[in-house]
Design a protein around this motif. Sequence first.
Motif, mmCIF file in Angstrom:
data_model
loop_
_atom_site.group_PDB
_atom_site.id
_atom_site.type_symbol
_atom_site.label_atom_id
_atom_site.label_comp_id
_atom_site.label_asym_id
_atom_site.label_seq_id
_atom_site.Cartn_x
_atom_site.Cartn_y
_atom_site.Cartn_z
ATOM 1 N N LEU A 114 5.387 1.212 0.085
ATOM 2 C CA LEU A 114 5.718 0.936 1.489
ATOM 3 C C LEU A 114 5.809 -0.560 1.740
ATOM 4 O O LEU A 114 6.680 -1.023 2.503
ATOM 5 N N ARG A 115 4.931 -1.333 1.120
ATOM 6 C CA ARG A 115 4.998 -2.791 1.263
ATOM 7 C C ARG A 115 6.302 -3.341 0.679
ATOM 8 O O ARG A 115 6.947 -4.215 1.271
ATOM 9 N N CYS A 116 6.676 -2.811 -0.491
ATOM 10 C CA CYS A 116 7.939 -3.249 -1.104
ATOM 11 C C CYS A 116 9.123 -2.916 -0.198
ATOM 12 O O CYS A 116 10.045 -3.736 -0.016
ATOM 13 N N ARG A 117 9.118 -1.725 0.367
ATOM 14 C CA ARG A 117 10.226 -1.342 1.259
ATOM 15 C C ARG A 117 10.231 -2.224 2.507
ATOM 16 O O ARG A 117 11.303 -2.578 3.029
ATOM 17 N N ALA A 118 9.071 -2.578 2.996
ATOM 18 C CA ALA A 118 8.996 -3.460 4.159
ATOM 19 C C ALA A 118 9.579 -4.834 3.841
ATOM 20 O O ALA A 118 10.277 -5.439 4.658
ATOM 21 N N LEU A 119 9.291 -5.348 2.644
ATOM 22 C CA LEU A 119 9.817 -6.649 2.245
ATOM 23 C C LEU A 119 11.337 -6.651 2.199
ATOM 24 O O LEU A 119 11.983 -7.675 2.494
ATOM 25 N N ALA A 169 11.037 -3.102 9.315
ATOM 26 C CA ALA A 169 9.912 -3.602 8.516
ATOM 27 C C ALA A 169 8.566 -3.346 9.180
ATOM 28 O O ALA A 169 7.579 -3.000 8.509
ATOM 29 N N ASP A 170 8.505 -3.524 10.512
ATOM 30 C CA ASP A 170 7.220 -3.419 11.213
ATOM 31 C C ASP A 170 6.524 -2.089 10.942
ATOM 32 O O ASP A 170 5.364 -2.057 10.501
ATOM 33 N N PRO A 171 7.163 -0.950 11.190
ATOM 34 C CA PRO A 171 6.468 0.319 10.941
ATOM 35 C C PRO A 171 6.131 0.542 9.462
ATOM 36 O O PRO A 171 5.131 1.192 9.149
ATOM 37 N N LEU A 172 6.944 -0.008 8.562
ATOM 38 C CA LEU A 172 6.642 0.143 7.136
ATOM 39 C C LEU A 172 5.350 -0.597 6.771
ATOM 40 O O LEU A 172 4.513 -0.096 6.007
ATOM 41 N N TYR A 173 5.182 -1.809 7.301
ATOM 42 C CA TYR A 173 3.935 -2.539 7.040
ATOM 43 C C TYR A 173 2.736 -1.763 7.592
ATOM 44 O O TYR A 173 1.678 -1.667 6.942
ATOM 45 N N LEU A 174 2.866 -1.227 8.791
ATOM 46 C CA LEU A 174 1.755 -0.487 9.400
ATOM 47 C C LEU A 174 1.433 0.768 8.601
ATOM 48 O O LEU A 174 0.255 1.110 8.395
ATOM 49 N N ASP A 209 -2.056 1.749 6.562
ATOM 50 C CA ASP A 209 -2.724 3.049 6.690
ATOM 51 C C ASP A 209 -3.003 3.649 5.316
ATOM 52 O O ASP A 209 -4.079 4.207 5.075
ATOM 53 N N ARG A 210 -2.020 3.566 4.405
ATOM 54 C CA ARG A 210 -2.226 4.126 3.069
ATOM 55 C C ARG A 210 -3.288 3.353 2.293
ATOM 56 O O ARG A 210 -3.998 3.918 1.458
ATOM 57 N N HIS A 211 -3.398 2.048 2.536
ATOM 58 C CA HIS A 211 -4.449 1.274 1.869
ATOM 59 C C HIS A 211 -5.839 1.795 2.228
ATOM 60 O O HIS A 211 -6.788 1.635 1.441
ATOM 61 N N GLU A 212 -5.983 2.386 3.413
ATOM 62 C CA GLU A 212 -7.281 2.913 3.820
ATOM 63 C C GLU A 212 -7.746 4.042 2.898
ATOM 64 O O GLU A 212 -8.931 4.367 2.856
ATOM 65 N N GLU A 213 -6.828 4.645 2.152
ATOM 66 C CA GLU A 213 -7.166 5.773 1.285
ATOM 67 C C GLU A 213 -7.677 5.331 -0.082
ATOM 68 O O GLU A 213 -8.117 6.160 -0.879
ATOM 69 N N THR A 214 -7.586 4.024 -0.398
ATOM 70 C CA THR A 214 -7.994 3.535 -1.725
ATOM 71 C C THR A 214 -8.984 2.402 -1.577
ATOM 72 O O THR A 214 -9.034 1.721 -0.545
ATOM 73 N N ALA A 215 -9.766 2.191 -2.637
ATOM 74 C CA ALA A 215 -10.748 1.115 -2.645
ATOM 75 C C ALA A 215 -10.077 -0.194 -3.060
ATOM 76 O O ALA A 215 -8.939 -0.210 -3.520
ATOM 77 N N GLY A 216 -10.793 -1.290 -2.935
ATOM 78 C CA GLY A 216 -10.299 -2.578 -3.373
ATOM 79 C C GLY A 216 -9.704 -3.385 -2.239
ATOM 80 O O GLY A 216 -8.914 -2.881 -1.431
ATOM 81 N N ASP A 217 -10.101 -4.668 -2.189
ATOM 82 C CA ASP A 217 -9.662 -5.541 -1.104
ATOM 83 C C ASP A 217 -8.344 -6.243 -1.415
ATOM 84 O O ASP A 217 -7.619 -6.625 -0.488
ATOM 85 N N PHE A 218 -8.043 -6.462 -2.671
ATOM 86 C CA PHE A 218 -6.965 -7.369 -3.019
ATOM 87 C C PHE A 218 -5.601 -6.879 -2.550
ATOM 88 O O PHE A 218 -4.855 -7.619 -1.898
ATOM 89 N N GLU A 219 -5.250 -5.633 -2.877
ATOM 90 C CA GLU A 219 -3.915 -5.143 -2.505
ATOM 91 C C GLU A 219 -3.765 -5.048 -0.986
ATOM 92 O O GLU A 219 -2.710 -5.363 -0.436
ATOM 93 N N ARG A 220 -4.807 -4.603 -0.318
ATOM 94 C CA ARG A 220 -4.719 -4.554 1.151
ATOM 95 C C ARG A 220 -4.537 -5.961 1.721
ATOM 96 O O ARG A 220 -3.721 -6.167 2.629
ATOM 97 N N ALA A 221 -5.280 -6.925 1.192
ATOM 98 C CA ALA A 221 -5.167 -8.296 1.695
ATOM 99 C C ALA A 221 -3.769 -8.850 1.442
ATOM 100 O O ALA A 221 -3.233 -9.603 2.268
ATOM 101 N N THR A 262 -1.001 -7.117 1.455
ATOM 102 C CA THR A 262 -0.142 -6.530 2.483
ATOM 103 C C THR A 262 -0.381 -7.200 3.832
ATOM 104 O O THR A 262 0.567 -7.493 4.577
ATOM 105 N N GLU A 263 -1.651 -7.448 4.164
ATOM 106 C CA GLU A 263 -1.967 -8.151 5.414
ATOM 107 C C GLU A 263 -1.329 -9.539 5.415
ATOM 108 O O GLU A 263 -0.791 -9.983 6.450
#
Length: 897
Positions: A736-741, A748-753, A757-769, A771-772
């Motif tokens: 989704l991040r790639c598609r937003a880019l 792009a806006d809804p794709l980033y959001l 949301d999908r990042h909430e389903e996985t652990a780890g800070d790096f990939e979510r950060a 995307t942020e």
Amino acid sequence: MTGQTIPRQAIHRLPDGLRTDGGVHVVTGEPGCGRTRFLEYAAGSFRAGPVWHVRAQPGRSAPPLSGLHTLLRAAGRTVRVAGDGTAGEALFDVLRAAAGASPLLVCVDDAHLWDPASRAALGHAAARVRATGVRAGLLLTVPGHRPVDRELAALPVLRLGPLAPGDAARVVDDVTGGAVDPGVREELVTAAEGNPALLLALVHRLSPAQLAGRRALPRPLADGEVLTGVVGGCLTGVPPDRAGLLLTTAAAVRATGEPDADADLVRRAAGADAARPLPEVLVLAEGRLRFRSALLGRAVYAGAPPERRRAAHHALAACLADTGADGVLALLHRSRTVTGPAPALAAELAAAAASAPPGLRRGALTRAAELTADGAERAHRYTAAAAQALLAGHSSEALRLLDAARSRPVPASVRGGAELLRGAVLLADGPVDDARESFLLAAGLLTRADHEAADTATLGAADAAWAAGDPASCLHALTPTRALSSGAPAAGPHSVLLRDHRDGMRAVLLGRFDRAAGPLRRVVERGLSGDEPEPLLRSASAALMLGDTTAARRAGARALATARTLGCAALEPRALEYLAYAELRAGCHQLARTHAEEGLRTASRTGQRNTAAHHHAVLALAASIEGEREIVAEHVAAALRTARRHGLAQAATLAQWAAARADLGAGRPREAADRLGPLVRSGARRGHFAVWMLAVPCFVEATVLAGRPEHAAAAVEDFALWAACGADPQAPAQLLRCRALLAAPDAADPLYLRALDRHEETAGDFERARTELLYGKWLRRRRRLREARNRLGEALMGFERCGAHLWAQQAAAESRAGGAAPGLPGAGELSRLTPQQLRIARRVAEGATNREVALSLSVSTRTVDYHLRNIFATLGVRSRVELVRLVGQAEKTGAQP
């Protein structure tokens, strides 16, 4: 060879560390370890100030304190000799004055040859230098085969260890100009056991034809004459009545392969009085006797006449029999008293080996093979001994034993067992294409005789092809018509697990992930239901294919614990490899780094260069997140060095991805895109089939930031197929991040959001950060500054939590550009350090030398030296003492990251 070759190739890290460590070190090591050359290299490479280099001259008649006077002449001073410490204090005054303008290095070779008064003065001055922090480094060499003289015994000791196998191999290449057969080089390195002088003596012993592999090598390669020549006069002065104790100790150690022996047994066998002092070359600790120098023990044994060696073993066997301990150890000593074949004794040894400890088991099986006349039985016992050597982490020894096993014609089943083991050795430490061919040969030879072994061989061939990045060969090995046939009779539980793994791997390669899930899930469950290392490793591998990082971490941890419990040293690096990869996939990069650092140490210790390359790749990936460019480059180079030599496409792809991610983190998207393009686009240079997709999100981000988004479209569609299979928990959000880019502004806006949301389903800070960060950049460029600051603040906190220093700087810079208050939320002065610099600073503050820090972090001492200089500059400190004080203050106040 010049006198500098060995230090340059092998021990250059130690002087590098001493240039910044300073202080005092008594440098020691076994005969031939290179103490003098080390000192020469240290003196020649010291650029910070003057060097005083003093050599002992024991052959010349000289007045008392000649060594001290020689040293002081370098400063134009004299000292009055006295027994009250005046000379030592005067020497300290001289050193303090000489080090006032710039650092001073004092090198004293063979300090043990100085007279006692000189040594006392030197020891007193050295202790004062340590206590007062004078900018003077003192390196004093003494031999390691005898105790350090009492005048110097209170000083810290720096023992020169053996050359690492890679360094030793490079020395051989330097000396021979590269005109050496690889197999001969391996034998030379193994026989030398890391001793530089012995290595050179062995090279010089061989003719050009022998070095090139055209003529047979002498056996033994390191005989008594060579070993005695290396140890020189270290044994002079041993009373004749104590020589028997030395030989008996050497015989006891030789039979077991252990570094020490039972002291009571040795003394009884040698007829030695326990009340008499031991020769200074021996050490008694906790009832065990050992040589201070293992090389000296080898020389004592090899240099003794054969009849005396046999007599020592006979006495040891008799003493064991008298005490009722007539087990495998007694049999080993008995076996050393005979020459030629001894079938009955060989059979006893082989039978006793089954219940012996692992170390003795290997020795007993090897000796049983040597005494066996029957070719098939001899090969079988050599193969069994090789299996024990491999489990203990001695790959080169396993290969030598396997070579001995195939020296005569043997039945297909025996040869198949040897080839199966050879494939396992090469898979961990050799060209993986060669490993695949050994496995395939073993599978063909074992199909009729041992179905489970044939199954293991077939899957081993697939593992080798997988490591090589050869999907066609991998599918060929996994074809059901080969050994892993469903029609094989009486399939045991292990064969069922192997066949499920076969079916799951084949389905993955064919892109049928729906068919892969069932068999791979069964592999995971069966492995976790027991406590055998190999099924647990299969379980971890299957879980990674499924994308079940929790199960992969659990199986890897269980495999590691079980391997340690059973003493299977060779399996520890593999278990740590699966653990590290699982942590990476789960987004736990710090844990991945911890496991990979330990895995690299164990892989290096057990001679598994291929496994070490994978650990280097993991460490490069972890460092690329933390923004440590020097560390990334070092691990990438190490991984690629082995990957290119041994055909490791998977490790190479991961290492190149790490280098590109480091470029991206440092704000160099064009370089990252150029590096990743060949890996992710179709063509002959595409990366490993199982891991190139992991690099696609970085490639898309790099191409967009570099202004070339059109290059990424095809890769995103390939990545969508990968994300749909469920094998990577991070992939759906990354897609989704790639598609937003790549999307138009209104999409792009809804794709980033949705990505967040999908990042909430996985652990780890790096990939979510990440995307942020990208979303925050997108918002800022559209002047939605309040939303941008919120997203960038979240990105900054996420990067700080996972130690992604350069990425955090990007987020902070974007935040400031959007109007946020300047400055990073810090944690005192130490917050200005990168994560790696912080680790180094804390270890230095704990008292570790640069070399100790390097070993703990699995990097070179030069890298630690480089970072330490940057730490000093960043924090504005000028010495290690100031750094210790600053770190201590931060820890007391709690002001540290």
